[in-house]
Design a protein around this motif. Structure first.
Motif, PDB file in Angstrom:
ATOM      1  N   PHE A  49       7.354  17.920 -21.026  1.00  0.00           N
ATOM      2  CA  PHE A  49       8.290  17.585 -22.108  1.00  0.00           C
ATOM      3  C   PHE A  49       7.807  18.374 -23.326  1.00  0.00           C
ATOM      4  N   ILE A  50       8.670  19.260 -23.818  1.00  0.00           N
ATOM      5  CA  ILE A  50       8.223  20.152 -24.895  1.00  0.00           C
ATOM      6  C   ILE A  50       9.054  20.026 -26.174  1.00  0.00           C
ATOM      7  N   ALA A  51       8.378  20.372 -27.280  1.00  0.00           N
ATOM      8  CA  ALA A  51       9.054  20.669 -28.540  1.00  0.00           C
ATOM      9  C   ALA A  51       8.747  22.130 -28.822  1.00  0.00           C
ATOM     10  N   HIS A  52       9.778  22.914 -29.143  1.00  0.00           N
ATOM     11  CA  HIS A  52       9.585  24.342 -29.432  1.00  0.00           C
ATOM     12  C   HIS A  52      10.250  24.654 -30.752  1.00  0.00           C
ATOM     13  N   ASN A  53       9.441  25.096 -31.705  1.00  0.00           N
ATOM     14  CA  ASN A  53       9.975  25.468 -33.018  1.00  0.00           C
ATOM     15  C   ASN A  53      10.422  26.933 -32.965  1.00  0.00           C
ATOM     16  N   MET A  54      11.727  27.149 -33.092  1.00  0.00           N
ATOM     17  CA  MET A  54      12.296  28.496 -32.964  1.00  0.00           C
ATOM     18  C   MET A  54      11.951  29.370 -34.167  1.00  0.00           C
ATOM     19  N   ARG A  55      11.573  28.756 -35.294  1.00  0.00           N
ATOM     20  CA  ARG A  55      11.286  29.527 -36.517  1.00  0.00           C
ATOM     21  C   ARG A  55       9.881  30.128 -36.495  1.00  0.00           C
ATOM     22  N   ASN A  56       8.895  29.298 -36.087  1.00  0.00           N
ATOM     23  CA  ASN A  56       7.501  29.781 -36.164  1.00  0.00           C
ATOM     24  C   ASN A  56       6.871  30.012 -34.793  1.00  0.00           C
ATOM     25  N   GLY A  57       7.643  29.752 -33.722  1.00  0.00           N
ATOM     26  CA  GLY A  57       7.142  30.001 -32.365  1.00  0.00           C
ATOM     27  C   GLY A  57       6.220  28.926 -31.816  1.00  0.00           C
ATOM     28  N   LYS A  58       5.893  27.889 -32.616  1.00  0.00           N
ATOM     29  CA  LYS A  58       4.954  26.875 -32.108  1.00  0.00           C
ATOM     30  C   LYS A  58       5.596  26.038 -31.012  1.00  0.00           C
ATOM     31  N   ILE A  59       4.790  25.707 -29.996  1.00  0.00           N
ATOM     32  CA  ILE A  59       5.269  24.883 -28.892  1.00  0.00           C
ATOM     33  C   ILE A  59       4.245  23.775 -28.641  1.00  0.00           C
ATOM     34  N   ALA A  60       4.732  22.581 -28.335  1.00  0.00           N
ATOM     35  CA  ALA A  60       3.826  21.450 -28.122  1.00  0.00           C
ATOM     36  C   ALA A  60       4.304  20.638 -26.926  1.00  0.00           C
ATOM     37  N   THR A  61       3.347  20.019 -26.227  1.00  0.00           N
ATOM     38  CA  THR A  61       3.714  19.178 -25.084  1.00  0.00           C
ATOM     39  C   THR A  61       3.549  17.706 -25.447  1.00  0.00           C
ATOM     40  N   ASN A  62       4.360  16.882 -24.798  1.00  0.00           N
ATOM     41  CA  ASN A  62       4.305  15.440 -25.039  1.00  0.00           C
ATOM     42  C   ASN A  62       2.967  14.845 -24.618  1.00  0.00           C
ATOM     43  N   HIS A  63       2.397  15.310 -23.486  1.00  0.00           N
ATOM     44  CA  HIS A  63       1.167  14.647 -23.025  1.00  0.00           C
ATOM     45  C   HIS A  63       0.008  14.882 -23.990  1.00  0.00           C
ATOM     46  N   VAL A  64      -0.136  16.111 -24.465  1.00  0.00           N
ATOM     47  CA  VAL A  64      -1.226  16.381 -25.420  1.00  0.00           C
ATOM     48  C   VAL A  64      -0.967  15.660 -26.748  1.00  0.00           C
ATOM     49  N   CYS A  65       0.252  15.778 -27.269  1.00  0.00           N
ATOM     50  CA  CYS A  65       0.558  15.165 -28.576  1.00  0.00           C
ATOM     51  C   CYS A  65       0.447  13.642 -28.515  1.00  0.00           C
ATOM     52  N   THR A  66       0.793  13.050 -27.368  1.00  0.00           N
ATOM     53  CA  THR A  66       0.678  11.592 -27.218  1.00  0.00           C
ATOM     54  C   THR A  66      -0.799  11.195 -27.213  1.00  0.00           C
ATOM     55  N   GLY A  67      -1.608  11.908 -26.445  1.00  0.00           N
ATOM     56  CA  GLY A  67      -3.046  11.608 -26.405  1.00  0.00           C
ATOM     57  C   GLY A  67      -3.667  11.708 -27.784  1.00  0.00           C
ATOM     58  N   VAL A  68      -3.321  12.761 -28.494  1.00  0.00           N
ATOM     59  CA  VAL A  68      -3.909  13.006 -29.821  1.00  0.00           C
ATOM     60  C   VAL A  68      -3.502  11.904 -30.808  1.00  0.00           C
ATOM     61  N   VAL A  69      -2.232  11.557 -30.841  1.00  0.00           N
ATOM     62  CA  VAL A  69      -1.795  10.595 -31.868  1.00  0.00           C
ATOM     63  C   VAL A  69      -2.311   9.177 -31.561  1.00  0.00           C
ATOM     64  N   TYR A  70      -2.307   8.772 -30.296  1.00  0.00           N
ATOM     65  CA  TYR A  70      -2.831   7.432 -29.964  1.00  0.00           C
ATOM     66  C   TYR A  70      -4.342   7.370 -30.195  1.00  0.00           C
ATOM     67  N   ALA A  71      -5.029   8.495 -29.959  1.00  0.00           N
ATOM     68  CA  ALA A  71      -6.476   8.554 -30.235  1.00  0.00           C
ATOM     69  C   ALA A  71      -6.716   8.422 -31.742  1.00  0.00           C
ATOM     70  N   GLU A  72      -5.934   9.164 -32.506  1.00  0.00           N
ATOM     71  CA  GLU A  72      -6.099   9.131 -33.973  1.00  0.00           C
ATOM     72  C   GLU A  72      -5.842   7.716 -34.504  1.00  0.00           C
ATOM     73  N   ILE A  73      -4.822   7.049 -33.975  1.00  0.00           N
ATOM     74  CA  ILE A  73      -4.518   5.673 -34.413  1.00  0.00           C
ATOM     75  C   ILE A  73      -5.728   4.771 -34.120  1.00  0.00           C
ATOM     76  N   ALA A  74      -6.244   4.841 -32.902  1.00  0.00           N
ATOM     77  CA  ALA A  74      -7.404   4.002 -32.541  1.00  0.00           C
ATOM     78  C   ALA A  74      -8.566   4.277 -33.492  1.00  0.00           C
ATOM     79  N   SER A  75      -8.791   5.556 -33.782  1.00  0.00           N
ATOM     80  CA  SER A  75      -9.969   5.953 -34.572  1.00  0.00           C
ATOM     81  C   SER A  75      -9.868   5.546 -36.033  1.00  0.00           C
ATOM     82  N   ARG A  76      -8.688   5.171 -36.469  1.00  0.00           N
ATOM     83  CA  ARG A  76      -8.505   4.799 -37.882  1.00  0.00           C
ATOM     84  C   ARG A  76      -8.513   3.282 -38.081  1.00  0.00           C
ATOM     85  N   TYR A  77      -9.020   2.556 -37.113  1.00  0.00           N
ATOM     86  CA  TYR A  77      -9.053   1.094 -37.219  1.00  0.00           C
ATOM     87  C   TYR A  77      -9.932   0.654 -38.400  1.00  0.00           C
TER      88      TYR A  77
END
Ligand code: NAD
Ligand code: 2YG
Ligand code: MG
Length: 259
Positions: free
Chosen positions: A108-136
């Motif tokens: 599952f991807i997000a692709h920014n047509m302006r700057n070429g950046k591409i991101a996947t749901n699995h990596v972005c999900t892991g990162v954001v849930y990790a960040e939430i936990a770490s900010r307790y």
């Protein structure tokens, strides 16, 4: 891979609001603040083309409409293409979409047509849930437990190691554990040992992955895993802030990641 079901996506806005309140209470920040902190980006009304994809198990009822709801919630200008697949992609690009969102059964991807950046749901999900936990706010140390080192959990563990937390992790797959120890420097965790954590990232597709010996009386469990890994009785006996939501938080992370 376990796929989302239309039932998972029922009442999405309510789930989002409820989780945003828990996150605010537990970290002092909301989902958008957390994403801004991770990526150092902001959203500014970008046009998002959502392309339904029919391959493999096909269209998931409510998947595209849920993505539309999410993009609008974060102030973006979303639109679902009239056609799926390549025709839909052509439609999205031709109508000047800034960001394309699309998913098959594997990625599952997000692709920014302006700057070429591409991101996947699995990596972005892991990162954001990790960040939430770490900010307790009520964390009792820098120790954090990651349960499940698959596509989502591995990315979360990697993020936490980079952020200098003491990252303990458990996965029943030996090779996965060995890889995470060697590549990331995680501390192998034995679920039989009594080590209670106030910050937990759970990223497995299984229930009952969390046991009493793992969690401090007051803790934050941040879990994208479906179904929830926390047994009900453990939730009742302890003061647990539970962040658990099927789509929105991960998609917010993808959108900020490509800005
Ligand atoms: P994956 O199959 O790549 O990894 C799952 C890992 O969990 C495997 O390594 C497996 O060995 C491990 N595991 C299984 N039982 C365990 C246990 N009892 N204790 C510890 N580890 C255990 O899956 P994934 O792509 O990483 O996804 C994980 C979960 O997250 C799935 O349920 C998926 O549907 C869900 N998910 C949710 C979101 C969201 O936004 N909420 C986004 C992406 C994925
Ligand atoms: O366009 C459609 O409707 C389908 N082709 C979407 C398929 C998505 C499949 N992926 C999943 O169910 C998830 N594992 C990833 C979604 C992220 C949130 N859990
Ligand atoms: Mg999510």
């Amino acid at each position: 891979m376990a796929l989302l079901t239309p039932q998972d996506l029922e009442g999405l806005t309510k789930q989002l609001e409820c989780n945003n309140n828990t996150i605010k209470k537990a970290t002092g920040m909301d989902i958008a603040d957390i994403c801004k902190q991770i990526y150092g980006t902001t959203l500014d009304g970008e046009k998002v083309g959502i392309v339904p994809i029919t391959s493999g198990n096909g269209i998931i009822t409510n998947f595209s409409s849920s993505l539309l709801t999410i993009t609008e919630y974060f102030g973006l200008d979303g639109a679902i293409t009239e056609h799926p697949d390549v025709t839909g992609y052509y439609e999205a690009v031709s109508s000047d979409a800034d960001i394309i969102l699309m998913a098959d059964d594997h990625i599952f991807i997000a692709h920014n047509m302006r700057n070429g950046k591409i991101a996947t749901n699995h990596v972005c999900t892991g990162v954001v849930y990790a960040e939430i936990a770490s900010r307790y706010k009520y964390a009792d140390s820098k120790d954090i437990l990651v349960i499940g080192l698959g596509r989502v959990g591995y990315a979360g563990a990697q993020h936490l190691v980079k952020r200098n937390f003491d990252v303990y992790a458990y996965d029943p797959d030996r090779e996965t554990m060995e890889k995470a120890r060697k590549e990331l420097g995680i501390i192998p965790y034995d679920p039989e040992e009594e080590h209670k954590f106030s910050m937990v990232l759970e990223a497995t597709p299984n229930p009952n992955t969390i046991s009493e010996g793992m969690v401090a009386e007051r803790c934050l469990i941040s879990t994208p895993g479906i179904p929830c890994g926390l047994p009900e009785d453990i939730g009742e006996r302890n003061e647990i802030d539970l962040v658990m939501e099927p789509l929105t938080i991960g998609v917010a992370s993808m959108l900020y990641a490509v800005m």
